[in-house]
Structure formats: structure tokens, C-alpha cells
Design a protein around this motif. Structure first.
Motif, PDB file in Angstrom:
ATOM      1  N   GLY A 211       0.818  -1.196   0.000  1.00 46.83           N
ATOM      2  CA  GLY A 211       0.000   0.000   0.000  1.00 46.83           C
ATOM      3  C   GLY A 211       0.853   1.246   0.000  1.00 46.83           C
ATOM      4  O   GLY A 211       2.079   1.192   0.119  1.00 46.83           O
ATOM      5  N   VAL A 212       0.188   2.383  -0.128  1.00 46.46           N
ATOM      6  CA  VAL A 212       0.849   3.687  -0.134  1.00 46.46           C
ATOM      7  C   VAL A 212       0.140   4.581   0.866  1.00 46.46           C
ATOM      8  O   VAL A 212      -1.087   4.704   0.835  1.00 46.46           O
ATOM      9  CB  VAL A 212       0.816   4.335  -1.528  1.00 46.46           C
ATOM     10  CG1 VAL A 212       1.536   5.673  -1.497  1.00 46.46           C
ATOM     11  CG2 VAL A 212       1.429   3.422  -2.568  1.00 46.46           C
ATOM     12  N   GLN A 213       0.897   5.190   1.751  1.00 49.04           N
ATOM     13  CA  GLN A 213       0.326   6.094   2.747  1.00 49.04           C
ATOM     14  C   GLN A 213       0.771   7.517   2.448  1.00 49.04           C
ATOM     15  O   GLN A 213       1.975   7.773   2.316  1.00 49.04           O
ATOM     16  CB  GLN A 213       0.780   5.706   4.158  1.00 49.04           C
ATOM     17  CG  GLN A 213       0.204   6.606   5.238  1.00 49.04           C
ATOM     18  CD  GLN A 213       0.715   6.231   6.630  1.00 49.04           C
ATOM     19  OE1 GLN A 213       1.452   5.263   6.790  1.00 49.04           O
ATOM     20  NE2 GLN A 213       0.308   6.994   7.631  1.00 49.04           N
ATOM     21  N   PRO A 214      -0.163   8.463   2.299  1.00 48.02           N
ATOM     22  CA  PRO A 214       0.243   9.866   2.132  1.00 48.02           C
ATOM     23  C   PRO A 214       1.139  10.317   3.275  1.00 48.02           C
ATOM     24  O   PRO A 214       1.043   9.810   4.399  1.00 48.02           O
ATOM     25  CB  PRO A 214      -1.099  10.616   2.138  1.00 48.02           C
ATOM     26  CG  PRO A 214      -2.093   9.597   1.676  1.00 48.02           C
ATOM     27  CD  PRO A 214      -1.615   8.287   2.244  1.00 48.02           C
ATOM     28  N   ASP A 352      -5.162  -6.096   0.304  1.00 46.12           N
ATOM     29  CA  ASP A 352      -4.123  -5.528  -0.557  1.00 46.12           C
ATOM     30  C   ASP A 352      -4.402  -5.901  -2.012  1.00 46.12           C
ATOM     31  O   ASP A 352      -4.860  -6.998  -2.312  1.00 46.12           O
ATOM     32  CB  ASP A 352      -2.748  -6.070  -0.173  1.00 46.12           C
ATOM     33  CG  ASP A 352      -2.384  -5.734   1.264  1.00 46.12           C
ATOM     34  OD1 ASP A 352      -2.993  -4.803   1.803  1.00 46.12           O
ATOM     35  OD2 ASP A 352      -1.510  -6.404   1.825  1.00 46.12           O
ATOM     36  N   LEU A 353      -4.102  -4.978  -2.898  1.00 41.41           N
ATOM     37  CA  LEU A 353      -4.322  -5.270  -4.311  1.00 41.41           C
ATOM     38  C   LEU A 353      -3.007  -5.628  -4.996  1.00 41.41           C
ATOM     39  O   LEU A 353      -1.912  -5.372  -4.480  1.00 41.41           O
ATOM     40  CB  LEU A 353      -5.003  -4.104  -5.019  1.00 41.41           C
ATOM     41  CG  LEU A 353      -4.255  -2.754  -5.133  1.00 41.41           C
ATOM     42  CD1 LEU A 353      -3.251  -2.744  -6.265  1.00 41.41           C
ATOM     43  CD2 LEU A 353      -5.257  -1.625  -5.339  1.00 41.41           C
ATOM     44  N   GLN A 354      -3.123  -6.226  -6.156  1.00 50.09           N
ATOM     45  CA  GLN A 354      -1.994  -6.447  -7.046  1.00 50.09           C
ATOM     46  C   GLN A 354      -2.333  -5.763  -8.359  1.00 50.09           C
ATOM     47  O   GLN A 354      -3.297  -6.132  -9.024  1.00 50.09           O
ATOM     48  CB  GLN A 354      -1.745  -7.944  -7.275  1.00 50.09           C
ATOM     49  CG  GLN A 354      -1.199  -8.665  -6.058  1.00 50.09           C
ATOM     50  CD  GLN A 354      -0.782 -10.083  -6.376  1.00 50.09           C
ATOM     51  OE1 GLN A 354      -1.199 -10.648  -7.364  1.00 50.09           O
ATOM     52  NE2 GLN A 354       0.058 -10.657  -5.529  1.00 50.09           N
ATOM     53  N   GLY A 355      -1.571  -4.759  -8.701  1.00 52.66           N
ATOM     54  CA  GLY A 355      -1.862  -4.029  -9.918  1.00 52.66           C
ATOM     55  C   GLY A 355      -1.175  -2.682  -9.936  1.00 52.66           C
ATOM     56  O   GLY A 355      -0.089  -2.516  -9.375  1.00 52.66           O
ATOM     57  N   LEU A 409       4.804   1.416   1.264  1.00 59.19           N
ATOM     58  CA  LEU A 409       4.849   0.254   2.141  1.00 59.19           C
ATOM     59  C   LEU A 409       5.277  -0.982   1.359  1.00 59.19           C
ATOM     60  O   LEU A 409       4.753  -1.255   0.284  1.00 59.19           O
ATOM     61  CB  LEU A 409       3.478   0.018   2.774  1.00 59.19           C
ATOM     62  CG  LEU A 409       2.844   1.230   3.477  1.00 59.19           C
ATOM     63  CD1 LEU A 409       1.456   0.873   3.975  1.00 59.19           C
ATOM     64  CD2 LEU A 409       3.723   1.698   4.624  1.00 59.19           C
ATOM     65  N   ASN A 410       6.234  -1.700   1.870  1.00 61.53           N
ATOM     66  CA  ASN A 410       6.685  -2.953   1.295  1.00 61.53           C
ATOM     67  C   ASN A 410       7.311  -2.759  -0.075  1.00 61.53           C
ATOM     68  O   ASN A 410       8.404  -2.240  -0.191  1.00 61.53           O
ATOM     69  CB  ASN A 410       5.542  -3.975   1.269  1.00 61.53           C
ATOM     70  CG  ASN A 410       6.045  -5.393   1.097  1.00 61.53           C
ATOM     71  OD1 ASN A 410       7.244  -5.640   1.163  1.00 61.53           O
ATOM     72  ND2 ASN A 410       5.143  -6.321   0.861  1.00 61.53           N
TER      73      ASN A 410
END
Length: 684
Positions: A211-214, A352-355, A409-410
């Protein structure tokens, strides 16, 4: 659907090729001048590979990643000393200047720098059609042929399709997904052989169970305080494996302690994705959805607005779902893109997505249906109420509203998605249009190119000999990683351009013609475009604090940006540049602080480098380019790629390209030096 940032490119692998028409569009006999230019993205080193060929003895190619040139009459191909960069868009230009019957001089340019030069006589004539590829793995766009030797000022990289003219003989652009000649001369279309094709290429952020956190520095509270908000973005998802949950989150905002909040995403039904909106409150959990069966591997746009206890969801620009609900007020909100925050789960994330994600935006208001469609294809970074915008179309990943980078993240990382043109239709209400950059009424003078004659020391220099020597000395460390045979030429070029810039530093208004600089007048900073007839006001910016020091910092920031944009080959009008600069400089206190600190040192080469670096670190160059170029395929796909090449790589690793860009910048560095040197006494 077509994401915000996407462009067509001719794609070839080893053994594939693309024939451009049925005959050569230019005279290759040596009795006529001509130029050939194209953008190239080499994906892997090619040893003695051919990029562009006509017949058996005329080619521009690569040896490893070193550009090569072979013309009829040469015994062996010539090889440059500066390498291209893999996986980056770069510009090659061959200019042949005829000097009589079947003879002339030639220069191969890479990214605005001459890398191979020479003279040839008696070349054998060929009229064979040009072809791309056959022994390389690369992509091409804007392959253009001119029936003249382009003048010095037109040899720097330009991002848009060349303007039609009497000298533009042919141009195979590929950016719109077609294979036609777009020069207006109606040559036969390109022929694809061996599996070569045109692909639509979309830069994006690749997410794999992450994921991405602002940035926490942005302190985003939208969707957390009960007030209206909106969220939107483009997505392209992989089909999930049997070992993953069926839900995939695109956007979510949850409380760090309780997990209450909402999330918007999709759910896999075995053959496609359905829409899904989830809400968790103290009163329980709720969910809504719509069976739409979106296939994996395709681009789609999703937007949601919240106002008056109603969530409206838009898919691909059309209203799809209305959800009556009241969102909870969150004490400690966590925004995530690509995942849902969960305090009770290992790793703290769910679904969580994959894309891929691109052009994600957050708003502190509910945007209208028309605005949803408008900002499917435009940057909203300067629109009212937009608090975060992530283009994710290059490695410039920052929030373009604040300049703060997100927390990846990750394994989130920049990548590209390629699709056939047939699967990339424009979004509703938009059209595929080409960029028309307004011509500037006065341009900064281009740099000297490898002159054999040394420019004399400028007797009227505004700097002392000691200051000049300090600037020249600051250049030496930059030359450390330049190939040996090139060091002396770059050193000479640097010195010549510095002397020439200093000797011509004063125009009718005290600045070189073409420069944009200004001064504080009352409570405003006034931009002046310095033309051949003197300075002309081209914009005003109100200053929050009316001080001489703030005005000086604004001058340094604006002048630096204008000079650097000129060096990388971007033509601009004064009005467009000032409009973009005013927004960036006027709204960014951290940027002004960084520029001010960088410029307070001694007036030297290292100070100039620090100033330009501060502009990049703040994400300013990409933001200004996006504002100036209105967000079509050129502004991000190519400008950011070029900025990566000419900025990011330069300041992080140094090397030959940094040496070349600084050498080119020196023709106009007198402007920046003059502005920095005017530091007020209260700016200590």
C-alpha cells in the motif's frame, strides 16, 4: 479506457523491425543537408545493434549503450564515448551539413550534446526506406526527417511532435497509436514486421500486496472529520490468485485505534471485478456493491464523493452507485491507497491489491460529475479543494500539491503498463489533441558547441577574476567520471560558455534577452520578461510578507526555473511560465526556505548546483512542467523521463550528463549569478 498519462510508442524486440514508408523521405547523396531525430527508450544493452537503418551501410545504432554511426564511405562505424541510459527516454539527432557535391560534415547529438562528429566525402547514394530496429530491444516515438540541417537553437530535445514546415519531410510519431506519417506530406504508413507493434504506454505505481500512505506531514483529515470530500484515481488490476482474499482496496481511511472508517475497492467474482464500498462504525459493519465484471489487466477510473450523508461512486466518468450513509468522525485517521488499515491484522493491512495506480487525488470537498470527468484527463493539483495529487507517472512520486513524498509500504515501485491501442480508448468527453507550445517572444541564447576557438576573458565581466576561477574550479569534481577524451572538450566548453554568458550578461534591461526575472514593487513581486526592446511586465504575485529578502529569494527561484527549463529544450511563453511559477513559488514556504538557504552561500558553481537541486527536491520542476503543458501525454511521459535523465540521475550519481548540462547552462548562468549576487544585507 485511457489513463491520464499515456502515450503511444513503436515497440520492437530483437528480430523485429518497422519500415517507415516505401522510400527515403530525404536526399542521402551528400549533396543536400538533412537532419534525422527520434526519441529512444533502450530496454537493454544491444551490442552492435541497429536503431535506424537505410540500406546496408547507413545506420544509427548502439554498441552496448554507446551510440554508433555508420555512413556510406566509412570503413567502420564511429562510436560515442557517453553511454545512454537503459529504460529512459532519450533523444538522438543526426545533422548532416552539405559542403558541396557529395561531401559534408556530420554530427550525432544525444540529449542535446554532440557525441560523434566528422567529415565525409563521396558517400554512395541510397534511396532505401528507413527502418527501425531488427537487432535491438527498444521503443521509439517522434521519428522525424528534415530536408535541412537544423540550426543550433533547434538541436536540443523537444518533447512535442515537430511543427509542420517546408523542411519537415516526414514524421512517424506513434504517440496517438497510429503508424501514419504526420508531417503533412502523406508518405506511406509504417509497416510492422516480425511482431513489432505500437503500444500505449502508461507510467504508474506498481503495487504487489502492499500500500501507499500519504505523507504524515500533509496531515490529511478528509474522510475523517465528517465534512464533504472526494477521492479519485486510475487503476489496472491483476487477477488474484486462489490464495488471496477476493476483496481489493483502492482507497481507504480508517482510525488507527478502532479500525472504524470506510474503504472503496473491488471484489473478484472469479471472472471479473465488482465494485465494493465498506463502512465500519461503532454500530457495526455495512457493505454496498455493484456487479460490473471488470476484466483484469484493463484501465478504469474510479471516483467517490461524500456530502449530505450520501456517497456517490463514479466508474469511468459515469455515475454508477448512490449510497446513503453517514461516515464516522475519526480521531486518528490513516489514509491508504491499495490497502485497508486494520489494527487487528498482522502487518496492519487488509485487502491488498496487485496491480497499478495512477493519478490519485484527494479533495476536501465534493466535486461535481463534470469535474470527475474533467480530472480524469487533467491534473487537479492547483484546483480549489485538492489537498493531495499523486501522478505516479515517473519516479517523481511526491504529492504535487505540497511536495511531500508518500510512504511506500513494502514493495511499491514505479513501473509501466503497455496495452494495444484498441484497448486504450479516450475517456468520456475528451479528445486526443496534440500539444501546441506558445512561442516565446525572446529566447535565451543557446550555448556554444565544441568551438575550437577559445572565447576571450570578458573585460566587462560583472564578476571578479577570483570569482570566475572559483566557478571554474567547482566544475572539476563534476568531470571526475567523464570519459578521458571528453574531459578537455567539456572543460573548454564550460569555460567558453561562462565567458560568453558574462560578456553578454546585460541587455537593454540589465538582463540577457529572453530572461524572466523581477523585483519587489510595493506588496507585490513583479515578473519582467527581458526582450530586445527592454523589460516587459508579464505577471505579478502578491507577497504575504513584504520584505526585500523574500523578494530576493523569489527572484532566485523563478530565475533558476526559467534557466533550467531553457537548458533542457522546453520552449515557453513568458505568460505561461510566470503563471506556473507564481503558483509554485507563491504557495510553497518550504521551497522558498530551501532556495534561500542554498543561495546564501558564495556565488560559485556549487551554489548554482545547490539551488537547482533544491528545486528538484521540492518536486517543483515536474509541477511547473505539468502546469505549463496542460497535462497531455507530453507533459509527464516525456518531460518527467527527461527530467529523470537530466536531473535525478545527475544529482544522485553525477557523471557525464551532469557535466554536459552544467556546461550548457553556463551561457546563461550570468543571469542567475547576477540575481544571487544581489542578496540584501538582511538575508543572513
Amino acid at each position: 479506457m485511457r489513463p491520464t498519462y499515456q502515450y503511444g510508442a513503436a515497440d520492437v524486440h530483437f528480430g523485429q523491425s518497422i519500415q517507415l514508408g516505401t522510400s527515403s523521405p530525404i536526399d542521402l547523396s551528400g549533396s543536400s543537408s538533412y537532419s534525422i531525430g527520434f526519441w529512444l527508450n533502450p530496454r537493454a544493452p544491444a551490442y552492435d545493434g541497429v536503431l535506424l537503418r537505410s540500406g546496408t551501410s547507413y545506420s544509427i545504432g548502439l554498441h552496448g549503450l554507446l551510440p554508433t554511426l555508420q555512413l556510406p564511405g566509412m570503413n567502420t562505424p564511429q562510436c560515442a564515448e557517453i553511454e545512454l541510459l537503459p529504460g529512459q527516454w532519450q533523444y538522438l539527432l543526426l545533422v548532416f551539413e552539405s559542403q558541396g557535391t557529395t561531401q559534408g560534415s556530420y554530427t550525432l547529438w544525444a540529449n542535446g550534446t554532440p557525441v560523434i562528429e566528422g567529415f565525409i566525402s563521396g558517400p554512395t547514394t541510397t534511396n532505401a526506406p528507413f527502418s527501425l530496429g531488427s537487432t535491438v530491444d527498444a521503443q521509439f516515438i517522434n521519428v522525424a526527417f528534415w530536408s535541412t540541417a537544423l540550426p543550433e537553437g533547434e538541436r536540443l530535445p523537444t518533447w512535442d511532435i515537430p511543427s509542420p514546415s517546408t523542411h519537415l519531410a516526414a514524421c512517424y510519431s506513434f504517440v496517438d497509436g497510429s503508424s501514419n506519417d504526420v508531417s503533412g506530406n502523406h508518405h506511406n504508413a509504417a509497416t510492422f514486421q516480425g511482431g513489432a507493434q505500437v503500444l500505449m504506454v502508461a507510467p504508474a505505481l506498481r503495487l504487489i500486496n502492499t500500500g501507499v500512505q500519504p505523507s504524515p506531514r500533509d496531515a490529511l483529515t478528509v474522510a475523517a472529520d465528517g465534512a464533504p470530500f472526494s477521492v479519485q484515481g486510475w487503476f489496472n488490476l491483476d487477477a488474484p490468485s486462489d490464495f488471496q482474499e477476493s476483496s481489493r482496496t483502492l482507497f481507504s481511511c480508517r482510525d488507527r485505534d478502532s479500525g472504524y472508517g470506510c474503504s472503496l475497492g473491488v471484489q473478484w467474482n472469479g471472472g471479473g471485478f465488482n465494485l465494493e464500498f465498506k463502512l465500519d462504525t461503532a454500530g457495526g459493519s455495512s457493505g454496498w456493491g455493484n456487479s460490473i465484471h471488470l476484466p483484469p489487466g484493463t484501465w478504469h477510473h474510479l471516483a467517490a464523493t461524500y456530502s449530505n450523508s450520501t456517497v456517490l461512486i463514479y466508474l469511468d466518468g459515469s455515475h454508477d452507485l448512490t449510497i446513503p450513509c453517514t461516515l464516522p468522525v475519526l480521531a486518528n485517521p490513516v489514509w491508504l491507497f491499495g490497502a485497508t488499515y486494520s489494527p487487528d491484522t498482522a502487518g496492519s493491512t487488509l485487502s491488498d491489491l496487485q496491480g497499478y495506480l495512477q493519478a490519485a487525488a484527494l479533495w476536501s470537498r465534493a466535486i461535481s460529475a463534470n469535474e470527475v470527468q474533467q480530472y480524469m484527463s487533467q491534473s487537479p493539483a492547483d484546483a480549489e479543494g485538492c489537498v493531495a495529487y499523486y501522478a505516479w507517472s515517473s519516479i517523481m512520486l511526491t504529492n504535487q500539491v505540497t511536495g511531500n513524498p508518500p510512504v511506500l509500504l513494502n514493495t511499491a515501485f514505479p513501473a509501466t503498463v503497455s496495452t494495444p491501442p484498441s484497448e486504450s480508448t479516450p475517456p468520456p468527453g475528451t479528445a486526443s489533441t496534440q500539444l501546441a507550445v506558445e512561442p516565446s517572444s525572446a529566447r535565451l541564447e543557446p550555448a556554444v558547441r565544441w568551438s575550437r576557438d577559445e572565447v576571450p576573458y570578458p573585460a566587462n565581466s560583472p564578476l571578479s577574476p577570483d570569482q570566475i576561477q572559483a566557478i571554474i574550479a567547482a566544475y572539476e569534481p563534476v568531470l571526475a567520471s567523464v570519459p578521458g577524451a571528453l574531459k578537455d572538450r567539456l572543460r573548454s566548453l564550460f569555460r567558453n560558455n561562462l565567458y560568453l554568458g558574462l560578456s553578454k550578461g546585460n541587455g537593454p534591461g540589465g538582463m540577457p534577452v529572453g530572461a524572466i526575472a523581477g523585483k519587489v514593487e510595493g506588496a507585490a513581486y513583479v515578473f519582467y520578461h527581458h526582450t530586445a526592446k527592454g523589460p516587459v511586465e508579464c505577471g505579478r504575485m502578491e507577497l504575504a510578507v513584504d520584505t526585500e529578502c523574500i523578494g530576493w529569494v523569489v527572484s532566485v527561484a523563478a530565475t533558476s526555473l526559467c534557466l533550467f527549463l531553457t537548458v533542457v529544450g522546453l520552449g515557453f511563453s513568458a505568460s505561461r511560465a510566470v503563471s506556473s511559477l507564481s503558483k509554485v513559488v507563491g504557495e510553497s514556504t518550504p521551497l522558498l526556505k530551501a532556495i534561500g538557504e542554498a543561495a546564501k552561500g558564495a556565488t560559485s558553481g556549487s551554489t548554482v548546483i545547490k539551488v537547482i537541486k533544491a528545486l528538484y527536491v521540492a518536486g517543483t520542476l515536474g509541477k511547473v512542467l505539468g502546469d505549463m503543458l496542460m497535462g497531455n501525454w507530453v507533459s509527464i511521459a516525456l518531460n518527467c523521463a527527461s527530467l529523470i535523465l537530466m536531473v535525478v540521475g545527475l544529482f544522485t550519481s553525477g557523471g557525464a550528463y551532469l557535466a554536459v548540462v552544467l556546461a550548457q547552462l553556463l551561457i546563461n548562468i550570468a543571469v542567475l549569478i547576477a540575481v544571487i549576487a544581489r542578496k540584501p544585507s538582511n538575508c543572513c
